[in-house]
Design a protein around this motif. Structure first.
Motif, PDB file in Angstrom:
ATOM      1  N   GLY A 138       0.836  -1.214   0.000  1.00  0.00           N
ATOM      2  CA  GLY A 138       0.000   0.000   0.000  1.00  0.00           C
ATOM      3  C   GLY A 138       0.861   1.251   0.000  1.00  0.00           C
ATOM      4  N   THR A 139       0.553   2.155   0.912  1.00  0.00           N
ATOM      5  CA  THR A 139       1.275   3.432   1.010  1.00  0.00           C
ATOM      6  C   THR A 139       2.767   3.224   1.306  1.00  0.00           C
ATOM      7  N   ASN A 140       3.059   2.140   1.986  1.00  0.00           N
ATOM      8  CA  ASN A 140       4.443   1.878   2.386  1.00  0.00           C
ATOM      9  C   ASN A 140       5.214   1.203   1.232  1.00  0.00           C
ATOM     10  N   VAL A 162      -0.857  -3.350  -7.966  1.00  0.00           N
ATOM     11  CA  VAL A 162      -2.312  -3.197  -7.923  1.00  0.00           C
ATOM     12  C   VAL A 162      -2.729  -1.749  -8.212  1.00  0.00           C
ATOM     13  N   PHE A 163      -3.962  -1.588  -8.677  1.00  0.00           N
ATOM     14  CA  PHE A 163      -4.556  -0.277  -9.003  1.00  0.00           C
ATOM     15  C   PHE A 163      -3.866   0.389 -10.192  1.00  0.00           C
ATOM     16  N   ILE A 164      -3.286  -0.380 -11.088  1.00  0.00           N
ATOM     17  CA  ILE A 164      -2.505   0.251 -12.153  1.00  0.00           C
ATOM     18  C   ILE A 164      -3.445   0.827 -13.215  1.00  0.00           C
ATOM     19  N   SER A 165      -3.465   2.163 -13.273  1.00  0.00           N
ATOM     20  CA  SER A 165      -4.396   2.853 -14.167  1.00  0.00           C
ATOM     21  C   SER A 165      -3.936   2.756 -15.607  1.00  0.00           C
ATOM     22  N   GLY A 166      -4.873   2.407 -16.456  1.00  0.00           N
ATOM     23  CA  GLY A 166      -4.602   2.395 -17.899  1.00  0.00           C
ATOM     24  C   GLY A 166      -3.635   1.321 -18.347  1.00  0.00           C
ATOM     25  N   ASN A 210     -12.836  -3.552 -10.040  1.00  0.00           N
ATOM     26  CA  ASN A 210     -14.175  -2.967 -10.175  1.00  0.00           C
ATOM     27  C   ASN A 210     -14.192  -1.604  -9.467  1.00  0.00           C
ATOM     28  N   ILE A 211     -13.482  -0.642 -10.043  1.00  0.00           N
ATOM     29  CA  ILE A 211     -13.311   0.665  -9.388  1.00  0.00           C
ATOM     30  C   ILE A 211     -14.396   1.633  -9.860  1.00  0.00           C
ATOM     31  N   GLN A 212     -15.018   2.315  -8.917  1.00  0.00           N
ATOM     32  CA  GLN A 212     -16.039   3.309  -9.256  1.00  0.00           C
ATOM     33  C   GLN A 212     -15.402   4.695  -9.159  1.00  0.00           C
ATOM     34  N   ARG A 367     -12.859  13.107  -4.906  1.00  0.00           N
ATOM     35  CA  ARG A 367     -12.593  12.598  -3.552  1.00  0.00           C
ATOM     36  C   ARG A 367     -11.364  11.696  -3.534  1.00  0.00           C
ATOM     37  N   LEU A 368     -11.209  10.942  -4.630  1.00  0.00           N
ATOM     38  CA  LEU A 368     -10.047  10.048  -4.759  1.00  0.00           C
ATOM     39  C   LEU A 368      -8.734  10.829  -4.627  1.00  0.00           C
ATOM     40  N   MET A 369      -8.748  12.100  -5.089  1.00  0.00           N
ATOM     41  CA  MET A 369      -7.505  12.888  -5.061  1.00  0.00           C
ATOM     42  C   MET A 369      -7.019  13.168  -3.638  1.00  0.00           C
ATOM     43  N   GLU A 370      -7.889  12.913  -2.626  1.00  0.00           N
ATOM     44  CA  GLU A 370      -7.432  13.035  -1.237  1.00  0.00           C
ATOM     45  C   GLU A 370      -6.722  11.760  -0.775  1.00  0.00           C
ATOM     46  N   ILE A 371      -6.818  10.709  -1.617  1.00  0.00           N
ATOM     47  CA  ILE A 371      -6.261   9.391  -1.233  1.00  0.00           C
ATOM     48  C   ILE A 371      -5.139   8.938  -2.163  1.00  0.00           C
ATOM     49  N   ALA A 372      -5.323   9.129  -3.440  1.00  0.00           N
ATOM     50  CA  ALA A 372      -4.337   8.666  -4.423  1.00  0.00           C
ATOM     51  C   ALA A 372      -3.850   9.851  -5.248  1.00  0.00           C
ATOM     52  N   PRO A 373      -2.685   9.769  -5.791  1.00  0.00           N
ATOM     53  CA  PRO A 373      -1.659   8.745  -5.668  1.00  0.00           C
ATOM     54  C   PRO A 373      -1.018   8.700  -4.286  1.00  0.00           C
ATOM     55  N   GLU A 377      -2.944  12.139   4.533  1.00  0.00           N
ATOM     56  CA  GLU A 377      -2.277  11.924   5.827  1.00  0.00           C
ATOM     57  C   GLU A 377      -0.760  11.888   5.638  1.00  0.00           C
ATOM     58  N   MET A 378      -0.305  11.282   4.547  1.00  0.00           N
ATOM     59  CA  MET A 378       1.142  11.235   4.297  1.00  0.00           C
ATOM     60  C   MET A 378       1.693  12.644   4.036  1.00  0.00           C
ATOM     61  N   LEU A 379       0.857  13.491   3.423  1.00  0.00           N
ATOM     62  CA  LEU A 379       1.309  14.867   3.172  1.00  0.00           C
ATOM     63  C   LEU A 379       1.389  15.631   4.494  1.00  0.00           C
TER      64      LEU A 379
HETATM   65  C1  FAD Z   1      -8.439   4.866  -9.036  1.00  0.00           C
HETATM   66  C2  FAD Z   1      -7.032   4.593  -8.564  1.00  0.00           C
HETATM   67  C3  FAD Z   1      -5.988   4.730  -9.446  1.00  0.00           C
HETATM   68  C4  FAD Z   1      -4.681   4.414  -9.048  1.00  0.00           C
HETATM   69  N1  FAD Z   1      -3.669   4.444  -9.983  1.00  0.00           N
HETATM   70  C5  FAD Z   1      -2.444   3.965  -9.632  1.00  0.00           C
HETATM   71  C6  FAD Z   1      -1.418   3.802 -10.631  1.00  0.00           C
HETATM   72  O1  FAD Z   1      -1.639   4.085 -11.819  1.00  0.00           O
HETATM   73  N2  FAD Z   1      -0.227   3.281 -10.248  1.00  0.00           N
HETATM   74  C7  FAD Z   1       0.039   2.949  -8.958  1.00  0.00           C
HETATM   75  O2  FAD Z   1       1.141   2.485  -8.689  1.00  0.00           O
HETATM   76  N3  FAD Z   1      -0.907   3.094  -7.978  1.00  0.00           N
HETATM   77  C8  FAD Z   1      -2.136   3.592  -8.290  1.00  0.00           C
HETATM   78  N4  FAD Z   1      -3.116   3.722  -7.335  1.00  0.00           N
HETATM   79  C9  FAD Z   1      -2.819   3.306  -5.962  1.00  0.00           C
HETATM   80  C10 FAD Z   1      -2.824   4.452  -4.971  1.00  0.00           C
HETATM   81  O3  FAD Z   1      -1.676   5.228  -5.140  1.00  0.00           O
HETATM   82  C11 FAD Z   1      -2.959   3.821  -3.570  1.00  0.00           C
HETATM   83  O4  FAD Z   1      -4.295   3.383  -3.452  1.00  0.00           O
HETATM   84  C12 FAD Z   1      -2.617   4.772  -2.503  1.00  0.00           C
HETATM   85  O5  FAD Z   1      -1.245   5.043  -2.537  1.00  0.00           O
HETATM   86  C13 FAD Z   1      -2.960   4.245  -1.118  1.00  0.00           C
HETATM   87  O6  FAD Z   1      -2.557   2.900  -0.938  1.00  0.00           O
HETATM   88  P1  FAD Z   1      -3.604   1.876  -0.295  1.00  0.00           P
HETATM   89  O7  FAD Z   1      -4.858   2.001  -1.084  1.00  0.00           O
HETATM   90  O8  FAD Z   1      -2.998   0.525  -0.184  1.00  0.00           O
HETATM   91  O9  FAD Z   1      -3.871   2.476   1.155  1.00  0.00           O
HETATM   92  P2  FAD Z   1      -3.211   2.060   2.560  1.00  0.00           P
HETATM   93  O10 FAD Z   1      -1.739   2.139   2.495  1.00  0.00           O
HETATM   94  O11 FAD Z   1      -3.828   0.802   3.002  1.00  0.00           O
HETATM   95  O12 FAD Z   1      -3.743   3.251   3.479  1.00  0.00           O
HETATM   96  C14 FAD Z   1      -5.142   3.361   3.858  1.00  0.00           C
HETATM   97  C15 FAD Z   1      -5.349   4.643   4.613  1.00  0.00           C
HETATM   98  O13 FAD Z   1      -4.573   4.605   5.819  1.00  0.00           O
HETATM   99  C16 FAD Z   1      -4.065   5.881   6.129  1.00  0.00           C
HETATM  100  N5  FAD Z   1      -2.588   5.795   6.234  1.00  0.00           N
HETATM  101  C17 FAD Z   1      -1.771   4.912   5.595  1.00  0.00           C
HETATM  102  N6  FAD Z   1      -0.484   5.124   5.951  1.00  0.00           N
HETATM  103  C18 FAD Z   1      -0.495   6.149   6.818  1.00  0.00           C
HETATM  104  C19 FAD Z   1       0.516   6.823   7.579  1.00  0.00           C
HETATM  105  N7  FAD Z   1       1.812   6.481   7.509  1.00  0.00           N
HETATM  106  N8  FAD Z   1       0.157   7.851   8.375  1.00  0.00           N
HETATM  107  C20 FAD Z   1      -1.161   8.199   8.502  1.00  0.00           C
HETATM  108  N9  FAD Z   1      -2.164   7.591   7.834  1.00  0.00           N
HETATM  109  C21 FAD Z   1      -1.840   6.588   7.008  1.00  0.00           C
HETATM  110  C22 FAD Z   1      -4.536   6.820   5.026  1.00  0.00           C
HETATM  111  O14 FAD Z   1      -5.724   7.453   5.461  1.00  0.00           O
HETATM  112  C23 FAD Z   1      -4.846   5.902   3.880  1.00  0.00           C
HETATM  113  O15 FAD Z   1      -5.850   6.442   3.014  1.00  0.00           O
HETATM  114  C24 FAD Z   1      -4.423   4.036  -7.700  1.00  0.00           C
HETATM  115  C25 FAD Z   1      -5.485   3.928  -6.796  1.00  0.00           C
HETATM  116  C26 FAD Z   1      -6.779   4.172  -7.209  1.00  0.00           C
HETATM  117  C27 FAD Z   1      -7.905   3.981  -6.237  1.00  0.00           C
END
Ligand code: FAD
Length: 394
Positions: A138-140, A162-166, A210-212, A367-373, A377-379
Motif C-alpha cells: 500500500g502506502t508503504n 495493484v490499481f494500475i491505471s490504464g 471494479n473501481i467506481q 474525492r479520490l484525489m485526497e487518497i491517491a496517488p 495523511e502522508m502529506l
Molecule cells: C483509481 C485509482 C488509481 C490508481 N492508480 C495507480 C497507478 O496508476 N499506479 C500505482 O502504482 N498506484 C495507483 N493507485 C494506488 C494508490 O496510489 C494507492 O491506493 C494509494 O497510494 C494508497 O494505498 P492503499 O490504497 O494501499 O492504502 P493504505 O496504504 O492501506 O492506506 C489506507 C489509509 O490509511 C491511512 N494511512 C496509511 N499510511 C499512513 C501513515 N503512515 N500515516 C497516517 N495515515 C496513514 C490513510 O488514510 C490511507 O488512506 C491508484 C489507486 C486508485 C484507487
C-alpha cells in the motif's frame, strides 16, 4: 506566483505561460467536451480521439524538452494543461500517470530510452503507465516485494502491482521493483530500481478491478511472472530507483492539485448556474446565504490553493526545492476540490443524485484525489516532519 522581479528579461511571465497553455487546451476541449468523456465512460473506452488531439496540439509534449521531440515548458505548463482540461469537465487521470512515468526517464534515462519510450508518447501514439503500488505494501512502498533478478541477459521480473491505471491501454509500464530484497539492504529506501517493461509481454497477466471512479481509465491488478526485461530497459542506476521517483513526486502532486482545482471550478460553475434559476420558494436558491456562502467559501479556498499550486510549479521549474510547497498545494487543492463538489451537490438538492445532472458523477474522482496517488495523511506527515521539524509519526 513568480513576481515581475523574479522574471528574467525576455522570459514569459507565469501568468502568460498559464494563459497560453489554457488557450491551446480549450482548442481540444471545445472539440471534445464533457459529453464526449461521459460517453467514453459509459462505453468503457479510453478517450483515444481526445488523447490524440492533445498530441496534435503539442500538449502531450509539454515538459518534454524540444530536443527530444517535446514542446518544452515545465511542470507549470503541465499543471495548466491538467487544470484546463479539468475545468472543462475532462479530468484526465492518464495524464498524471504519463506525466509521472516520463519524468525519471527524461531525467535519468539514456538517449536511447528517451527516444524509444518518451518520444512516441508526445504524439499520443504510444502510452506509458506507472506501477508502484502493491497489494500488501500500500502506502508503504518501501515494503514492496516485486523483484527483478539480474542474470546474464538482463533481468527477470516477478511480483504483483495493484490499481494500475490504464495498464490495458499502455504500451509500456514503468515498474518500480526491488533489485535487492528489503532484508538485504541497510535502509529500506535502498535496493529499488526502475524498469520500462513491455506491457504486452506474454508473462504479464492483468485482472481488471471494479473501481467506481467515473473516469474512462480502468485499474488493474498486474501479475509479473518471470518477465524477461532487457538490461537496457533499466532506467538510471540499479538500486537507486528511489532518487528517480522523488524527481517525479513533486510534479505528480501538482498535477493532482490541478485536477482537483479544475474539477472544483467546473462543479462550482454548474452550481451557480443551477442556483441562479432554481426557485422553489419564488427566489433563486442562490440568494440564500446557506448556499451562497458555501459556494463563496469553496471559491476562496480554490483560489488560495491555486496560488500555492502555481507558485510551487514555478519554484520547481526554477530548480528550487519545492517539496514542502508541492505537498501542501496537493493537500489544500484536493480538499478545496472536494468542498466545491460538495457545495454543488448541496445546491442541486435531490437532482444532484440524478446521473443525468452529472453532479454526483464528479464526486468519486475528486474525492479520490485526497487518497491517491498519495493520501493526505502522508502529506500532513511530510509537513509535520520536514516543514515543522516534528518527530516522524509512523
Ligand atoms: C483509481 C485509482 C488509481 C490508481 N492508480 C495507480 C497507478 O496508476 N499506479 C500505482 O502504482 N498506484 C495507483 N493507485 C494506488 C494508490 O496510489 C494507492 O491506493 C494509494 O497510494 C494508497 O494505498 P492503499 O490504497 O494501499 O492504502 P493504505 O496504504 O492501506 O492506506 C489506507 C489509509 O490509511 C491511512 N494511512 C496509511 N499510511 C499512513 C501513515 N503512515 N500515516 C497516517 N495515515 C496513514 C490513510 O488514510 C490511507 O488512506 C491508484 C489507486 C486508485 C484507487
Amino acid at each position: 506566483m513568480a513576481t515581475a522581479a523574479q522574471q528574467l528579461p525576455g522570459e514569459q511571465s507565469t501568468e502568460q505561460r498559464i494563459r497560453d497553455v489554457k488557450e491551446a487546451t480549450r482548442g481540444v476541449t471545445e472539440q471534445y467536451p464533457r459529453e464526449y468523456l461521459l460517453k467514453c465512460i459509459a462505453e468503457g473506452r479510453f478517450p483515444e480521439d481526445c488523447w490524440r488531439a492533445l498530441g496534435e496540439f503539442g500538449l502531450l509534449g509539454l515538459s518534454i524538452p524540444e530536443e527530444h521531440g517535446g514542446s518544452g515548458g515545465g511542470v507549470l505548463e503541465m499543471t495548466a494543461l491538467m487544470e484546463g482540461l479539468a475545468e472543462a469537465g475532462i479530468p484526465m487521470l492518464f495524464l498524471i500517470v504519463t506525466g509521472l512515468a516520463r519524468v525519471p526517464i527524461v531525467k535519468h534515462g539514456t538517449l536511447d530510452q528517451i527516444q524509444r519510450f518518451v518520444q512516441p508518447t508526445v504524439s499520443g501514439e504510444k502510452k506509458l503507465c506507472f506501477a508502484i503500488t502493491e497489494p500488501n505494501a500500500g502506502t508503504n512502498s518501501f515494503a514492496m516485494t516485486t523483484l527483478a533478478t539480474r542474470d546474464a541477459e538482463g533481468y527477470v521480473l516477478s511480483g504483483q502491482k495493484v490499481f494500475i491505471s490504464g495498464a490495458d491501454e499502455a504500451d509500456w509500464i514503468l515498474v518500480v521493483a526491488r533489485t535487492t530484497k528489503v532484508s538485504d539492504v541497510e535502509h529500506r529506501s535502498e535496493g529499488m530500481s526502475l524498469f520500462v517493461v513491455d506491457a504486452k509481454d506474454p508473462n504479464i497477466r492483468m485482472q481488471a478491478l471494479n473501481i467506481q471512479a467515473e473516469a474512462p481509465e480502468k485499474q488493474f491488478l498486474v501479475f509479473f511472472d518471470e518477465v524477461r526485461v532487457p538490461a537496457e530497459n533499466l532506467v538510471g542506476e540499479e538500486g537507486r530507483g528511489l532518487a528517480g521517483m522523488f524527481d517525479s513526486l513533486n510534479a505528480e502532486r501538482l498535477l493532482v492539485a490541478a485536477m482537483s482545482l479544475g474539477t472544483g471550478d467546473y462543479a462550482l460553475k454548474k452550481a451557480v448556474d443551477y442556483a441562479n434559476t432554481r426557485a422553489p420558494f419564488g427566489k433563486p436558491i442562490g440568494s440564500y446565504q446557506a448556499l451562497q456562502h458555501r459556494m463563496a467559501l469553496a471559491k476562496a479556498e480554490l483560489e488560495a490553493a491555486r496560488l500555492m499550486t502555481y507558485s510551487a510549479a514555478a519554484s520547481f521549474d526554477r530548480g528550487e526545492s519545492a517539496g514542502g510547497q508541492a505537498n501542501m498545494a496537493k493537500l489544500l487543492a484536493s480538499r478545496a476540490g472536494t468542498q466545491a463538489v460538495e457545495a454543488a451537490l448541496q445546491t442541486h438538492g435531490g437532482y444532484a443524485f440524478d446521473r443525468d445532472y452529472d453532479v454526483v458523477t464528479l464526486w468519486p474522482l475528486v474525492r479520490l484525489m485526497e487518497i491517491a496517488p498519495i493520501n493526505n495523511e502522508m502529506l500532513l506527515n511530510y509537513v509535520g516532519q520536514h516543514v515543522l521539524g516534528l518527530p516522524k509519526s509512523y
